[in-house]
Scaffold this motif. Structure first.
Motif, PDB file in Angstrom:
ATOM      1  N   TYR A  39       3.598   7.749  -4.156  1.00 12.53           N
ATOM      2  CA  TYR A  39       4.351   7.640  -5.411  1.00 12.53           C
ATOM      3  C   TYR A  39       4.094   6.336  -6.158  1.00 12.53           C
ATOM      4  CZ  TYR A  39       7.114  11.682  -4.030  1.00 12.53           C
ATOM      5  OH  TYR A  39       7.513  12.945  -3.690  1.00 12.53           O
ATOM      6  N   ASP A  40       3.123   5.531  -5.697  1.00 16.87           N
ATOM      7  CA  ASP A  40       3.013   4.190  -6.274  1.00 16.87           C
ATOM      8  C   ASP A  40       2.391   4.184  -7.672  1.00 16.87           C
ATOM      9  OD1 ASP A  40       0.791   4.930  -4.682  1.00 16.87           O
ATOM     10  OD2 ASP A  40       0.070   2.884  -4.620  1.00 16.87           O
ATOM     11  N   ASN A  41       1.943   5.330  -8.177  1.00 16.09           N
ATOM     12  CA  ASN A  41       1.582   5.417  -9.594  1.00 16.09           C
ATOM     13  C   ASN A  41       2.604   6.249 -10.380  1.00 16.09           C
ATOM     14  OD1 ASN A  41      -1.668   5.374  -8.436  1.00 16.09           O
ATOM     15  ND2 ASN A  41      -1.047   3.932 -10.027  1.00 16.09           N
TER      16      ASN A  41
ATOM     17  N   PHE B 152       0.833  -1.213   0.000  1.00 21.36           N
ATOM     18  CA  PHE B 152       0.000   0.000   0.000  1.00 21.36           C
ATOM     19  C   PHE B 152       0.868   1.264   0.000  1.00 21.36           C
ATOM     20  CE2 PHE B 152      -2.583   3.373   1.835  1.00 21.36           C
ATOM     21  CZ  PHE B 152      -3.713   3.284   1.044  1.00 21.36           C
ATOM     22  N   ASP B 153       0.661   2.090  -1.006  1.00 22.21           N
ATOM     23  CA  ASP B 153       1.361   3.374  -1.197  1.00 22.21           C
ATOM     24  C   ASP B 153       2.860   3.229  -1.499  1.00 22.21           C
ATOM     25  OD1 ASP B 153      -0.887   4.923  -0.974  1.00 22.21           O
ATOM     26  OD2 ASP B 153      -0.322   5.920   0.882  1.00 22.21           O
ATOM     27  N   LEU B 154       3.371   2.008  -1.517  1.00 16.84           N
ATOM     28  CA  LEU B 154       4.822   1.817  -1.660  1.00 16.84           C
ATOM     29  C   LEU B 154       5.218   1.127  -2.956  1.00 16.84           C
ATOM     30  CD1 LEU B 154       5.653   0.452   1.908  1.00 16.84           C
ATOM     31  CD2 LEU B 154       6.031   2.751   1.044  1.00 16.84           C
TER      32      LEU B 154
ATOM     33  N   HIS C 126     -11.772  -3.082   3.016  1.00 24.05           N
ATOM     34  CA  HIS C 126     -12.631  -1.899   3.161  1.00 24.05           C
ATOM     35  C   HIS C 126     -13.136  -1.405   1.810  1.00 24.05           C
ATOM     36  CE1 HIS C 126     -11.154  -1.928   7.245  1.00 24.05           C
ATOM     37  NE2 HIS C 126      -9.957  -2.117   6.726  1.00 24.05           N
ATOM     38  N   ARG C 127     -12.281  -1.500   0.788  1.00 24.48           N
ATOM     39  CA  ARG C 127     -12.640  -0.910  -0.506  1.00 24.48           C
ATOM     40  C   ARG C 127     -13.491  -1.822  -1.385  1.00 24.48           C
ATOM     41  NH1 ARG C 127      -6.944   2.031  -2.266  1.00 24.48           N
ATOM     42  NH2 ARG C 127      -7.257   3.906  -1.012  1.00 24.48           N
ATOM     43  N   LYS C 128     -13.458  -3.111  -1.128  1.00 28.53           N
ATOM     44  CA  LYS C 128     -14.151  -3.989  -2.080  1.00 28.53           C
ATOM     45  C   LYS C 128     -15.654  -3.751  -2.076  1.00 28.53           C
ATOM     46  CE  LYS C 128     -14.631  -8.226   0.579  1.00 28.53           C
ATOM     47  NZ  LYS C 128     -14.581  -9.661   0.488  1.00 28.53           N
TER      48      LYS C 128
ATOM     49  N   ALA D 220     -11.755   6.939  -1.762  1.00 29.29           N
ATOM     50  CA  ALA D 220     -11.326   5.570  -1.421  1.00 29.29           C
ATOM     51  C   ALA D 220     -10.289   5.575  -0.295  1.00 29.29           C
ATOM     52  CB  ALA D 220     -10.759   4.878  -2.655  1.00 29.29           C
ATOM     53  N   ARG D 221      -9.618   6.683  -0.092  1.00 30.35           N
ATOM     54  CA  ARG D 221      -8.667   6.776   1.034  1.00 30.35           C
ATOM     55  C   ARG D 221      -9.405   7.110   2.320  1.00 30.35           C
ATOM     56  NH1 ARG D 221      -3.401   6.699  -0.850  1.00 30.35           N
ATOM     57  NH2 ARG D 221      -2.461   7.537   1.016  1.00 30.35           N
ATOM     58  N   LYS D 222     -10.486   7.880   2.158  1.00 32.76           N
ATOM     59  CA  LYS D 222     -11.247   8.311   3.339  1.00 32.76           C
ATOM     60  C   LYS D 222     -11.889   7.130   4.071  1.00 32.76           C
ATOM     61  CE  LYS D 222     -13.117  12.880   3.751  1.00 32.76           C
ATOM     62  NZ  LYS D 222     -13.820  13.886   3.039  1.00 32.76           N
TER      63      LYS D 222
HETATM   64  N1  HSE Z   1      -1.861   3.907  -3.077  1.00 32.61           N
HETATM   65  C1  HSE Z   1      -2.940   4.712  -3.546  1.00 32.61           C
HETATM   66  C2  HSE Z   1      -4.197   4.273  -2.854  1.00 32.61           C
HETATM   67  C3  HSE Z   1      -3.064   4.519  -5.042  1.00 32.61           C
HETATM   68  O1  HSE Z   1      -4.449   3.067  -2.812  1.00 32.61           O
HETATM   69  O2  HSE Z   1      -4.936   5.125  -2.341  1.00 32.61           O
HETATM   70  C4  HSE Z   1      -4.134   5.357  -5.668  1.00 32.61           C
HETATM   71  O3  HSE Z   1      -4.256   4.990  -7.035  1.00 32.61           O
END
Ligand code: HSE
Length: 316
Positions: free
Chosen positions: A146-148, A19-21, A240-242, A193-195
């Protein structure tokens, strides 16, 4: 040459276990381009024009276009480093859907900075450009990650390290793995989606995250495909996101029937990805996802490999 056109590939953020990495740049096996491109051309009058399949989803006001933000940011950086401002106009070819989880904003950002830097005769090095790309991505998604931008810029499977200064490491990739991506056609904003993610995680989840990421990287260097695939579980975002992704569980189940090596959400979704080492499985998965996961005419699926090149100049 007074015209530069830069293409920046789509990417899978997080790759489930980082995640995020961790992020992966995508190259469709049918040699199509899957990413935005931006052209910078000399002009005494500044202008931004757009075309491409998803250009009608961009804000109509040029001032709200991310390419304009990148342009202004780059010009300020030039001036603060003692250079003169560029006299240019820009064109964005918007091929990636917005809010898709395919690194759509990152693709536009990376292509714009890369094209401007080439036009200006490379005043900024790789690290400085990456920093600028991350800043702009952060302005859009609400937090810097930075993962994108890193895989889209540098190519490959990239791991972010470095605390204050971003440092992107390129990890080994298995070139016999196929990555099937499927965009449902719905839009999910990264900020939203982060919230929905918890602010804190329990100890068991933290330990699983650390174990998976470290074992995965070790497995890549040992060329251990089975162990690497086994570690590709998302304990941070997917639970959480699914709920935002209709058909997610059914898609995962189908990928399991095709001996898929891994399945997960691409970035913040709704795009999903499946990994397999068989082209036949990849084709079956692609067809199934097109029929069952894609929800409307905007959706699509592609069988990809990892794009090891990253952003590059293409013919104008
Ligand atoms: N790492 C970020 C996230 C990517 O999952 O929120 C967003 O595309």
């Amino acid at each position: 040459m007074s015209k530069f056109r830069a293409y920046a590939p789509a990417s899978i953020g997080n790759v489930s276990l980082g995640f995020d990495l961790l992020g992966a740049a995508l190259l469709p096996v049918d040699d199509q381009l899957l990413g935005d491109w931006v052209e910078v051309e000399s002009s005494t009058v500044f202008d931004i024009s757009v075309d491409g399949h998803f250009s009608d989803r961009l804000p109509p006001e040029p001032d709200k276009n991310i390419v304009k933000h990148c342009h202004d940011f780059f010009q300020q950086a030039l001036v603060s480093h003692g250079h003169s401002e560029l006299q240019v106009k820009l064109h964005l070819h918007k091929a990636l859907p917005i809010g898709s989880g395919l690194g759509s904003s990152a693709s536009s950002i990376v292509a714009t900075f890369y094209a401007l830097n080439e036009y200006a005769d490379k005043p900024f090095d790789k690290d400085k450009l990456l920093l600028m790309m991350g800043e702009l991505e952060g302005q859009i998604s609400g937090s810097i990650h930075y993962d994108n931008v890193a895989p889209s810029y540098l190519g490959g499977l990239t791991l972010m390290t470095g605390e204050e200064q971003p440092v992107a490491l390129q990890l080994p990739v298995f070139d016999d793995w196929y990555w099937v991506v499927s965009y449902s056609g719905l839009s999910v904003s990264t900020a939203a989606a982060r919230k929905i993610l918890p602010r804190q995680y329990d100890l068991g989840t933290c330990l699983a995250f650390g174990r998976q990421l470290s074992v995965f990287i070790d497995a890549l260097y040992r060329n251990d495909r089975q162990m690497a695939a086994k570690m590709m579980q998302d304990v941070i975002a997917e639970p959480h996101r699914k709920t935002l992704l209709p058909g997610f569980d059914e898609a995962r189940q189908f990928v399991g029937t095709q001996n898929g090596l891994a399945f997960g959400i691409s970035g913040s979704g709704p795009t999903v990805f499946a990994v397999t080492d068989s082209l036949t499985s990849a084709q079956n998965i692609e067809q199934w996802l097109n029929r069952h996961y894609v929800q409307n005419a905007d959706g699509f699926s592609h069988i990809c490999k990892i794009d090891t090149q990253g952003t590059r100049l293409i013919n104008t």
